[in-house]
Design a protein around this motif. Structure first.
Motif, PDB file in Angstrom:
ATOM      1  N   MET A   1       0.770  -1.177  -0.008  1.00 30.94           N
ATOM      2  CA  MET A   1       0.002  -0.034   0.068  1.00 30.94           C
ATOM      3  C   MET A   1       0.849   1.239  -0.053  1.00 30.94           C
ATOM      4  N   PHE A   2       0.458   2.350  -0.737  1.00 26.71           N
ATOM      5  CA  PHE A   2       1.215   3.694  -0.689  1.00 26.71           C
ATOM      6  C   PHE A   2       0.373   4.497  -0.058  1.00 26.71           C
ATOM      7  N   VAL A   3       0.738   5.606   0.324  1.00 26.35           N
ATOM      8  CA  VAL A   3       0.343   6.799   0.923  1.00 26.35           C
ATOM      9  C   VAL A   3       0.865   7.992   0.307  1.00 26.35           C
TER      10      VAL A   3
ATOM     11  N   PRO B   1     -10.236  11.258  -7.059  1.00 20.55           N
ATOM     12  CA  PRO B   1     -10.320  12.599  -6.540  1.00 20.55           C
ATOM     13  C   PRO B   1     -11.018  12.198  -4.902  1.00 20.55           C
ATOM     14  N   GLY B   2     -11.801  11.401  -4.825  1.00 16.54           N
ATOM     15  CA  GLY B   2     -12.230  10.929  -3.452  1.00 16.54           C
ATOM     16  C   GLY B   2     -11.202  10.440  -2.623  1.00 16.54           C
ATOM     17  N   ASP B   3     -10.119   9.914  -3.095  1.00 17.61           N
ATOM     18  CA  ASP B   3      -9.082   9.264  -2.128  1.00 17.61           C
ATOM     19  C   ASP B   3      -8.149  10.443  -1.791  1.00 17.61           C
ATOM     20  N   ILE B   4      -8.240  11.582  -2.032  1.00 18.47           N
ATOM     21  CA  ILE B   4      -7.417  12.708  -1.448  1.00 18.47           C
ATOM     22  C   ILE B   4      -7.770  13.293  -0.178  1.00 18.47           C
ATOM     23  N   ARG B   5      -6.808  13.459   0.734  1.00 17.11           N
ATOM     24  CA  ARG B   5      -7.155  14.069   1.964  1.00 17.11           C
ATOM     25  C   ARG B   5      -6.436  15.265   2.346  1.00 17.11           C
ATOM     26  N   GLY B   6      -7.006  16.110   3.273  1.00 17.55           N
ATOM     27  CA  GLY B   6      -6.225  17.413   3.593  1.00 17.55           C
ATOM     28  C   GLY B   6      -5.651  18.232   2.549  1.00 17.55           C
ATOM     29  N   THR B   7      -6.302  18.431   1.454  1.00 19.86           N
ATOM     30  CA  THR B   7      -5.666  19.395   0.577  1.00 19.86           C
ATOM     31  C   THR B   7      -6.902  20.632   0.450  1.00 19.86           C
ATOM     32  N   GLY B   8      -6.885  21.867  -0.077  1.00 19.99           N
ATOM     33  CA  GLY B   8      -7.627  22.864  -0.269  1.00 19.99           C
ATOM     34  C   GLY B   8      -7.484  23.258  -1.708  1.00 19.99           C
TER      35      GLY B   8
ATOM     36  N   LEU C   1      -1.794  12.930   2.230  1.00 17.02           N
ATOM     37  CA  LEU C   1      -2.341  13.572   1.386  1.00 17.02           C
ATOM     38  C   LEU C   1      -3.486  12.826   0.810  1.00 17.02           C
ATOM     39  N   THR C   2      -3.319  11.200   0.878  1.00 16.71           N
ATOM     40  CA  THR C   2      -4.263  10.215   0.338  1.00 16.71           C
ATOM     41  C   THR C   2      -4.557   9.075   1.244  1.00 16.71           C
ATOM     42  N   ILE C   3      -5.430   8.451   1.025  1.00 18.51           N
ATOM     43  CA  ILE C   3      -6.114   7.256   1.804  1.00 18.51           C
ATOM     44  C   ILE C   3      -4.905   6.032   1.338  1.00 18.51           C
ATOM     45  N   PRO C   4      -4.659   4.951   1.940  1.00 18.55           N
ATOM     46  CA  PRO C   4      -3.658   3.956   1.509  1.00 18.55           C
ATOM     47  C   PRO C   4      -4.151   3.658   0.160  1.00 18.55           C
ATOM     48  N   LEU C   5      -3.262   3.523  -0.895  1.00 19.11           N
ATOM     49  CA  LEU C   5      -3.898   2.978  -2.216  1.00 19.11           C
ATOM     50  C   LEU C   5      -2.857   2.032  -2.689  1.00 19.11           C
ATOM     51  N   SER C   6      -3.532   1.123  -3.523  1.00 16.65           N
ATOM     52  CA  SER C   6      -2.783   0.104  -4.318  1.00 16.65           C
ATOM     53  C   SER C   6      -2.438   0.736  -5.579  1.00 16.65           C
ATOM     54  N   GLN C   7      -1.146   0.428  -6.170  1.00 14.41           N
ATOM     55  CA  GLN C   7      -0.919   0.813  -7.434  1.00 14.41           C
ATOM     56  C   GLN C   7      -1.477  -0.239  -8.708  1.00 14.41           C
TER      57      GLN C   7
ATOM     58  N   THR D   1      -7.189   2.956  -5.515  1.00 16.76           N
ATOM     59  CA  THR D   1      -6.131   2.739  -6.486  1.00 16.76           C
ATOM     60  C   THR D   1      -5.231   3.954  -7.112  1.00 16.76           C
ATOM     61  N   PHE D   2      -4.210   3.822  -7.599  1.00 18.41           N
ATOM     62  CA  PHE D   2      -3.595   4.742  -8.446  1.00 18.41           C
ATOM     63  C   PHE D   2      -2.858   4.478  -9.273  1.00 18.41           C
ATOM     64  N   ALA D   3      -2.428   5.027 -10.336  1.00 12.33           N
ATOM     65  CA  ALA D   3      -1.646   4.503 -11.374  1.00 12.33           C
ATOM     66  C   ALA D   3      -0.633   5.623 -11.926  1.00 12.33           C
ATOM     67  N   VAL D   4       0.555   5.290 -12.576  1.00 16.06           N
ATOM     68  CA  VAL D   4       1.437   6.169 -12.898  1.00 16.06           C
ATOM     69  C   VAL D   4       1.488   6.256 -14.520  1.00 16.06           C
ATOM     70  N   ASP D   5       1.244   7.426 -14.847  1.00 10.89           N
ATOM     71  CA  ASP D   5       1.165   7.514 -16.502  1.00 10.89           C
ATOM     72  C   ASP D   5       2.524   7.619 -17.039  1.00 10.89           C
TER      73      ASP D   5
END
Length: 98
Positions: free
Chosen positions: A1-3, A91-98, A13-19, A44-48
């Protein structure tokens, strides 16, 4: 898991994510009458692997060999000259940003 965290203060800045792999429909803009699916599933997240976004270079400024190396064989208006490796996150996985 990645944060993902802030490089400056270390705040999460995110919840725990899987690549996962970037979805095949990532660059698709039209669904041919069908609504396009969500790009990234929650958690989930991906790298472009390709550059995307500005700065842009017009087709006349690009060497044909450079375009071919990027898998582009026919003229296009412009190609991105941005850095590669952008992270794509729901977008729903992002936390603590404005």
């Amino acid at each position: 898991m990645f944060v993902f965290v802030c490089a400056g203060c270390g705040a999460e800045l995110t919840i725990p994510l899987s690549q996962v792999s970037l979805p095949v429909h990532a660059r698709q803009q039209y669904g041919n009458g069908v609504q396009l699916p969500v790009l990234m599933e929650t958690g989930t997240f991906a790298v472009d692997p390709d550059p995307w976004g500005g700065p842009w270079r017009l087709w006349d400024e690009i060497d044909p060999g450079e375009a071919e190396a990027r898998g582009i064989y026919a003229p296009v208006h412009a190609l991105s000259d941005s850095t590669i490796g952008a992270s794509v996150i729901a977008p729903g996985d992002i936390r603590g940003t404005g």
